[in-house]
Scaffold this active site. Structure first.
Site, PDB file in Angstrom:
ATOM      1  N   PHE A 310       0.822  -1.201   0.000  1.00 22.22           N
ATOM      2  CA  PHE A 310       0.000   0.000   0.000  1.00 22.22           C
ATOM      3  C   PHE A 310       0.858   1.254   0.000  1.00 22.22           C
ATOM      4  CE2 PHE A 310      -2.279  -3.293   2.337  1.00 22.22           C
ATOM      5  CZ  PHE A 310      -3.518  -3.287   1.732  1.00 22.22           C
ATOM      6  N   ASP A 311       0.442   2.239  -0.753  1.00 26.09           N
ATOM      7  CA  ASP A 311       0.914   3.598  -0.529  1.00 26.09           C
ATOM      8  C   ASP A 311       0.173   4.086   0.720  1.00 26.09           C
ATOM      9  OD1 ASP A 311       1.981   6.194  -0.984  1.00 26.09           O
ATOM     10  OD2 ASP A 311       0.079   6.779  -1.879  1.00 26.09           O
ATOM     11  N   LYS A 312       0.753   4.987   1.489  1.00 22.81           N
ATOM     12  CA  LYS A 312       0.094   5.423   2.728  1.00 22.81           C
ATOM     13  C   LYS A 312      -0.883   6.567   2.497  1.00 22.81           C
ATOM     14  CE  LYS A 312       2.070   8.077   5.823  1.00 22.81           C
ATOM     15  NZ  LYS A 312       1.072   9.167   6.020  1.00 22.81           N
ATOM     16  N   LYS A 490       9.968   2.550  -4.196  1.00 27.89           N
ATOM     17  CA  LYS A 490       8.788   1.681  -4.097  1.00 27.89           C
ATOM     18  C   LYS A 490       8.821   0.619  -5.195  1.00 27.89           C
ATOM     19  CE  LYS A 490       5.829   5.315  -2.143  1.00 27.89           C
ATOM     20  NZ  LYS A 490       4.591   6.103  -2.306  1.00 27.89           N
ATOM     21  N   VAL A 507      -1.446  -1.114  -4.181  1.00 29.94           N
ATOM     22  CA  VAL A 507      -2.606  -0.229  -4.087  1.00 29.94           C
ATOM     23  C   VAL A 507      -2.114   1.195  -3.906  1.00 29.94           C
ATOM     24  CG1 VAL A 507      -4.806   0.197  -2.923  1.00 29.94           C
ATOM     25  CG2 VAL A 507      -3.842  -2.104  -2.930  1.00 29.94           C
TER      26      VAL A 507
END
Length: 630
Positions: A310-312, A490, A507
């Site tokens: 996940f990206d935050k 990332k 995501v």
């Protein structure tokens, strides 16, 4: 001639069935065997016509289809004067095909509902200022449109004036109306349930979110998964093999009826149709619930995912910093908050907006003699008072002593991952605010559901500092947390996970993280239908609704299982039928064709169950149940 025959297939099926009924009625009610025989002969001849045409068209492109097997079998039965078998087999085959098409059309109903929602007209403002009704194709970007109560919004655009409630179910899958007012964004295909608004057209026609959704879902239906490609290839060799087996059986046994029966029973109809119907139904369910699955291959890959990254910001969190902790010290706290708001109103710092929203200051004072302290904050004269706004380091520099209570508050706020903003007035600490990007409501429950669905690793990658990321990870129970990550970092981390053999889904928001979305096995975009989200990712969760992610994963897993069930049913039925030919006395062509067509309907209805799929225990599901109960 071929087109005429195929266009009358329903009528031919009806006539064939009537002739068989008339024949048997004459035989058993009137004792007339001649009428039965002629009725069966005519039923066989007219019934085989459309089947033979389809067989001929298949052979022209060098494909030995099911129609070829049935045609040979019926002609063989006719030649050996087994008119009962030839008539019943043709009727059952045609009737089964009719039922197939009828039930398959229902699996496409979700997509048909989407296309029917597309707006056809719009009220466009003319040079005179009046609004004129025009065809939707005549609307251009920049046009101003009027939308009245009950009407469909014709374009993606921005509200210029007016307000009302819009049902965005066609885009987001959410049936609860959303309030729209000046500067709000609206989508084509949504419905204004009440109110009147004027909208500037930002995107029109196929470029609207709704247009792209329809295009994507239609493309997804046409795409083929690995399972479908295997079955297509398998059928290509399987049907000639059945033909060869039948010939070998005839050579050995010299029993033409047995050979013809094998041709009928070996038809792989249920096998060919079972996987596509599951895919179409799964994609249709997703479209109706705000989940865009871009093709059958996505269903296969997504169902195997064991790691989700996940990206935050904007994914696990709301994306807008807000005040999570506030403490005031001393008297006249409202006045101190007014001083703080006065300073922040002059600031362009990212946290200023959150502070202003929290304070809702009753009075703003002029700010004078502003001094920006690098790495500390701001010191200024406000309403005749010296006001210092910044971090703990600034307070130390200003010689401001923190009480034990204030120190405890600072420690608690920092431990919770907050960015601290302290305010001192005339050398005394008056206000403490802890600001952070809040976790999306309900995300923890959604992540727990992902774990229940078999996801082993939940990883967060963020550009924020490690402390803030660790707090979010701890709060949500994530497996890994990595801060200070640039977009290229990332991507590198995702590549590392994939090399370790993990099936990775990423995501993100579909904008800054497009490299990661493209690199992951499955890219999932949290986006309100943005261009980048739709084009870059494999799956789009409309309206940035995180709760749709567990539904999406549960849906693809159920769809993948549904495909396996259909394959097992199809192969099992063929195996039982062929075994029955050799090891029983009751099996014949008519019974075999009846069971064969029944198996096709079974796999279709099994696939259609996916249209009603809902993930048990999901927030959306529970909310719907709650509303119905209330």
């Amino acid at each position: 001639m071929q087109k005429v025959i195929l266009s009358q297939k329903k009528l031919i099926t009806l006539l064939s069935g009537l002739l068989i009924v008339i024949g048997y009625f004459s035989r058993f009610a009137l004792g007339n065997v001649a009428v039965l025989e002629w009725a069966l002969i005519i039923a066989s001849v007219i019934g085989i016509a459309p089947i033979a045409v389809q067989a001929y068209q298949a052979l022209k492109v060098k494909v030995v289809s099911i129609d070829v097997l049935v045609t040979i079998a019926v002609i063989g039965a006719f030649l050996i004067q087994n008119f009962e078998e030839s008539a019943i087999v043709t009727f059952l085959f045609l009737f089964g095909h009719y039922l197939e098409q009828r039930t398959l059309n229902q699996t496409r109903l979700a997509i048909k509902e989407l296309t029917e929602m597309a707006p056809e007209i719009a009220l466009v403002q003319t040079d005179s200022g009046e609004f004129e009704e025009v065809d939707i194709d005549e609307v251009d970007e920049g046009d101003i449109l009027l939308v009245k109560t009950g009407a469909k919004v014709p374009v993606d655009g921005t509200v210029l004036s007016g307000d009302g409630y819009i049902n965005e179910a066609s885009i987001t899958g959410e049936s609860v109306p959303v309030t729209k007012s000046k500067d709000s964004g609206v989508y084509a295909g949504t419905i204004l349930e009440n109110g009147t608004i004027q909208v500037r057209a930002d995107r029109v026609g196929e470029e609207t979110t709704f247009g792209k959704i329809i295009e994507l879902v239609e493309e997804a239906q046409d795409s083929k998964s690995e399972a479908e490609r295997f079955i297509d290839k398998f059928s290509k060799y399987y049907t000639p093999a059945v033909l060869l087996l039948s010939f070998v059986v005839w050579l050995i046994s010299q029993d033409i009826e047995l050979a013809i029966t094998i041709l009928v029973l070996g038809c792989p109809g249920a096998l060919v149709i079972g996987v596509p119907v599951s895919n179409v139904a799964g994609i249709g369910n997703g479209a109706r619930h705000g989940v865009l699955l871009k093709g059958s291959e996505v269903i296969h890959d997504f169902s195997r995912v064991d790691t989700i990254v996940f990206d935050k910001t904007g994914t696990l969190t709301v994306g807008n910093p807000s005040v999570a902790k506030k403490a005031v010290y001393g008297e006249e706290s409202d006045e101190a908050l007014n001083y703080l708001a006065s300073v922040e109103k002059e600031s362009d710092h990212p946290l200023a907006k959150a502070i202003l929203e929290e304070t809702k200051a009753a009075q703003i004072y002029p700010v004078e003699e502003t001094e920006v302290v690098k790495g500390g904050g701001i010191v200024a004269q406000v309403g005749g008072h010296r006001v210092a706004v910044g971090n703990v380091a600034l307070m130390d520099k200003e010689g401001i002593e923190l009480s034990e209570k204030a120190k405890e508050d600072v420690q608690e706020a920092e431990t919770s991952g907050n960015s601290l903003v302290l305010t001192a007035v005339d050398g005394e600490l008056r206000v403490l605010m802890g600001i952070r990007d809040q976790v999306r409501p309900g995300v923890k429950d959604d992540l727990d559901q992902l774990k229940d669905l078999g996801v082993k690793n939940l990883v967060v990658l963020s550009g924020d500092n490690q402390g803030t990321v660790d707090v979010v990870a701890s709060e949500l129970g994530l497996t890994e947390a990595h801060g200070h990550m640039l977009p290229e970092d990332k991507s590198a981390h995702i590549e590392k996970l994939e090399k370790e053999g993990q099936i990775v889904a990423f995501v993100g928001d579909g904008v800054n993280d497009s490299p990661s979305l493209a690199l992951a096995d499955i890219g999932i975009a949290m986006g309100s239908g943005t261009d980048v989200a739709i084009e870059t990712s494999d799956v789009v969760l409309m309206n940035s609704d995180f709760s749709r992610l567990p539904h999406a994963l549960g849906l693809v897993k159920t769809t993948a299982n549904n495909m396996i069930q259909n394959i097992a049913i199809a192969v099992g039925v063929v195996f039982v039928l062929l075994a029955s030919v050799f090891f029983s006395d009751w099996m014949n062509m008519s019974i075999g064709m009846l069971v064969h067509e029944g198996s096709i309907l079974v796999v279709i209805f099994n696939g259609m169950r996916l249209l009603k799929y809902r993930l048990r225990g999901s927030r959306k599901h529970e909310e719907v149940k709650h509303v119905k109960t209330a």
